[in-house]
Design a protein around this motif. Structure first.
Motif: not given
Length: 76
Positions: A11-39
């Motif tokens: 019932a909670l949304p997933c979040l995708v962040v692709a911030d080139d200016d600050n080099g932030r690339y991450m996902i908050q998954n439906f199970d509230r876990s997260g993933e961080v990426f280098n690109s």
């Protein structure tokens, strides 16, 4: 760019962040876990591997987000 969308898994949304200016690339998954990426390329690959459009409440929104991310990765 930040995107939120709903899946059929939670019932909670997933979040995708692709911030080139600050080099932030991450996902908050439906199970509230997260993933961080280098690109952004790694983020897109994870999305294509771990999420399917059938999991989304609005599959068209997922398609659009993925399309925008892919277009911003590819050189023009």
């Amino acid at each position: 760019m930040e995107y939120e969308f709903m899946t059929t898994e939670c019932a909670l949304p997933c979040l995708v962040v692709a911030d080139d200016d600050n080099g932030r690339y991450m996902i908050q998954n439906f199970d509230r876990s997260g993933e961080v990426f280098n690109s952004k390329e790694e983020l897109v690959l994870w999305m294509e591997t771990c999420w399917k459009r059938e999991m989304m409440v609005e599959p068209e929104m997922y398609d659009q987000i993925l399309k925008e991310l892919k277009e911003s990765v590819l050189p023009v």
